[in-house]
Design an enzyme around this catalytic site. Structure first.
Site, PDB file in Angstrom:
ATOM      1  N   ALA A 275     140.288 -11.945 -17.435  1.00 52.81           N
ATOM      2  CA  ALA A 275     141.079 -11.118 -18.378  1.00 52.81           C
ATOM      3  C   ALA A 275     142.108 -12.089 -18.910  1.00 52.81           C
ATOM      4  O   ALA A 275     142.802 -11.769 -20.077  1.00 52.81           O
ATOM      5  CB  ALA A 275     141.983 -10.022 -17.641  1.00 52.81           C
TER       6      ALA A 275
ATOM      7  N   ARG B 130     145.770 -22.795 -22.991  1.00 52.67           N
ATOM      8  CA  ARG B 130     145.487 -24.181 -22.745  1.00 52.67           C
ATOM      9  C   ARG B 130     144.395 -24.710 -23.488  1.00 52.67           C
ATOM     10  O   ARG B 130     144.163 -25.777 -23.785  1.00 52.67           O
ATOM     11  CB  ARG B 130     145.801 -24.461 -21.354  1.00 52.67           C
TER      12      ARG B 130
ATOM     13  N   GLY C 103     149.386 -10.599 -12.981  1.00 53.82           N
ATOM     14  CA  GLY C 103     149.149 -11.037 -11.838  1.00 53.82           C
ATOM     15  C   GLY C 103     147.792 -10.933 -11.226  1.00 53.82           C
ATOM     16  O   GLY C 103     147.201  -9.901 -11.610  1.00 53.82           O
TER      17      GLY C 103
ATOM     18  N   ASP D 265     136.536 -18.558 -14.555  1.00 58.71           N
ATOM     19  CA  ASP D 265     136.550 -19.905 -15.265  1.00 58.71           C
ATOM     20  C   ASP D 265     136.296 -20.802 -13.870  1.00 58.71           C
ATOM     21  O   ASP D 265     137.068 -21.959 -14.306  1.00 58.71           O
ATOM     22  CB  ASP D 265     138.166 -19.911 -15.992  1.00 58.71           C
TER      23      ASP D 265
ATOM     24  N   GLU E 261     152.976 -21.940  -1.212  1.00 60.32           N
ATOM     25  CA  GLU E 261     152.815 -22.475  -2.380  1.00 60.32           C
ATOM     26  C   GLU E 261     153.778 -23.899  -2.399  1.00 60.32           C
ATOM     27  O   GLU E 261     154.546 -24.130  -1.881  1.00 60.32           O
ATOM     28  CB  GLU E 261     153.488 -21.716  -3.567  1.00 60.32           C
TER      29      GLU E 261
ATOM     30  N   ARG F 272     110.628 -27.106 -36.880  1.00 62.32           N
ATOM     31  CA  ARG F 272     111.606 -25.880 -36.938  1.00 62.32           C
ATOM     32  C   ARG F 272     110.997 -24.516 -36.440  1.00 62.32           C
ATOM     33  O   ARG F 272     109.780 -24.481 -35.864  1.00 62.32           O
ATOM     34  CB  ARG F 272     111.984 -25.731 -38.281  1.00 62.32           C
TER      35      ARG F 272
ATOM     36  N   LYS G 198     107.814 -26.262 -40.643  1.00 60.34           N
ATOM     37  CA  LYS G 198     108.558 -24.957 -40.309  1.00 60.34           C
ATOM     38  C   LYS G 198     107.349 -23.708 -40.502  1.00 60.34           C
ATOM     39  O   LYS G 198     106.855 -23.614 -41.376  1.00 60.34           O
ATOM     40  CB  LYS G 198     109.382 -25.029 -41.647  1.00 60.34           C
TER      41      LYS G 198
ATOM     42  N   ASN H 284     105.755 -24.153 -50.786  1.00 60.62           N
ATOM     43  CA  ASN H 284     105.964 -22.649 -50.064  1.00 60.62           C
ATOM     44  C   ASN H 284     106.839 -21.785 -50.729  1.00 60.62           C
ATOM     45  O   ASN H 284     106.644 -20.465 -50.655  1.00 60.62           O
ATOM     46  CB  ASN H 284     106.038 -22.693 -48.495  1.00 60.62           C
TER      47      ASN H 284
ATOM     48  N   ALA I  35      93.208 -37.520 -52.920  1.00 56.29           N
ATOM     49  CA  ALA I  35      94.695 -38.257 -52.983  1.00 56.29           C
ATOM     50  C   ALA I  35      95.374 -37.989 -54.534  1.00 56.29           C
ATOM     51  O   ALA I  35      94.767 -38.072 -55.341  1.00 56.29           O
ATOM     52  CB  ALA I  35      94.859 -39.578 -52.412  1.00 56.29           C
TER      53      ALA I  35
END
Length: 460
Positions: A11, A16, A78, A103, A155, A333, A351, A386, A423
């Protein structure tokens, strides 16, 4: 083992990161951080997973879908307050509950399984996952008694010099007896400078009630790394890349230089495949055995069969069948299917094209919205025309045909089986089976006319 539940805290705003993207959705090896956590719990067959959301709730829910349950922490007060939001979904259930963070993406299934096993063996009310760091500055220290139980978590700013000398730190990750968790959280107070409710206070409350609180040390402290900014995100990415590479190498894949190879989560690679430097294998990609991928290959959501070679090429949402060779410098692709033993050479773009078995498109061609049969030769400079500015049209070339160099195939168009296109032709009508098509403007030579044309550097 008893029933397992989990509360994943996701949450926080993550200011940062300095990003428009919600923190826990930043990817590590191609997968959002919170997705790593949820997938690890799924692999452990955790019965209930509750993700506590706040900032960016809609985007987190859109990412995770209905694989988990959600609890909303509309105001961040908290960690204890965050966990309490999951109480309506888990209260009254038997078993053990993990408290994890969205995280902290590097925690492995093995570490969490060992934490759970130790917690249940000790019959503890709570067990803290800890880590031993060379420099624990800034972290809460674990103070144990002679029996190894946790007396308190102190702490850093509140610790004496003696306590600061302790190198075992609190990672913020816990196992709790589920029913004892909720009764304990109800007693947590916010009489601190920040005016917030902290899970760490549960340790003291349980100790005062005569309950057992233990600590379990993670074998690899790096797994407990939290990601709060872009620098830490980069560190997590590097760690995950190493772990992924090692897993593949242990499964029989040769990775020539893991430091210059980028393999995302969930990629599958068969044994005896060689991954060359500079290669990116992104999510959704599956590679068979005995392949050589790279150098410089970039594959996204692509399925590659056995015995394929791909070098200096980009493939997206594609299929490559057994024994095919792609590259160098090809661009494949979405929607393209490359058949067995096909050659797609340098500076070829595909593609939404299906290329039949044994066909060769050696170089300098564009094949889009096409179905090319088996054993076809596509000459250098061939273009499937195309697009008419409004609609994409399809080109079909039958088995065994030969398309000469510098040919335009103007779709919609069908070239029959065993046909031959000369060709330099622009073909805009169907070519029957076994026919030869030639469509060139007749050449006209005009003697001496070149001298009348303006050219740079021409002498008077």
């Amino acid at each position: 083992m008893s029933n397992i539940h989990a509360v994943v805290l996701a949450a926080g705003q993550g200011t940062r990161m300095k990003s428009k993207l919600y923190k826990v959705l930043h990817p590590v090896c191609g997968k959002p951080m919170v997705q790593h956590v949820v997938d690890t719990l799924a692999a452990m067959k955790v019965e209930d997973v509750v993700v506590v959301v706040g900032h960016g709730a809609d985007t987190v829910q859109a990412t995770l879908g209905d694989t988990v349950q959600y609890a909303l922490q509309s105001e961040q007060l908290g960690t204890a307050h965050a966990v309490q939001q999951a109480e309506p979904l888990l209260q009254g259930k038997e078993g053990t509950t993990f408290i994890l963070y969205g995280d902290v993406p590097l925690l492995s299934e093995e570490t969490l399984t060992e934490l759970l096993r130790f917690h249940e063996e000790q019959q503890a009310a709570a067990t803290v996952l800890t880590a031993v760091l060379p420099d624990p500055t800034g972290y809460g220290r674990i103070v144990r008694n002679a029996a190894g139980e946790v007396l308190e978590i102190v702490e850093h700013k509140d610790a004496s010099e003696e306590v600061r000398a302790i190198k075992e730190i609190n990672t913020g990750i816990y196992c709790f007896d589920n029913q004892k968790l909720w009764s304990t959280l109800a007693q947590v107070k916010n009489d601190n400078v920040q005016g917030e409710y902290y899970v760490t206070d549960c340790v003291g409350i349980l100790r005062e009630a005569g309950e057992k609180v233990f600590a379990f040390e993670a074998a690899d402290p790096d797994e407990t790394m939290g990601v709060n900014d872009r620098a830490q995100l980069s560190e997590a990415e590097a760690y995950m890349r190493r772990r992924i590479a090692v897993r593949h190498m242990k499964n029989g894949v040769s990775i020539i230089d893991p430091l210059s190879t980028y393999i995302e989560a969930d990629v599958v690679i068969g044994s005896d495949t060689v991954i060359q430097p500079g290669t990116y294998l992104r999510r959704g990609t599956t590679i068979g055995g005995d392949c050589v991928i790279g150098p410089g290959a970039d594959l996204s959501n692509t399925r590659v069969a056995d015995g394929v070679t791909i070098s200096y090429s980009v493939l997206v949402d594609a299929l490559v069948d057994q024994g095919a060779a792609v590259g160098p410098y090809a661009y494949v692709r979405p929607g393209s299917e490359i058949g067995a033993n096909v050659k797609i050479g340098d500076f070829v773009e595909l593609k939404n094209a299906k290329i039949g078995k044994g066909t060769k498109v050696p170089h300098l061609s564009y094949v889009g919205d096409a179905e090319i049969g088996e054993g076809v030769n596509i000459g250098c400079g061939t273009i499937t025309v195309n697009y008419d500015g409004a609609v994409k049209h399809k080109t079909v070339v039958g088995d065994g045909s030969f398309i000469g160099c510098n040919t335009n195939l103007v779709a919609p168009l069908t070239v029959g089986k065993n046909a031959y296109v000369a060709a330099g032709s622009t073909i805009n009508q169907d070519v029957p089976d076994d026919a030869m098509a030639i469509a060139r403007e007749r050449q006209v030579n005009k003697p001496g006319y070149a001298n009348k044309l303006p050219r740079k550097g021409k002498k008077d």
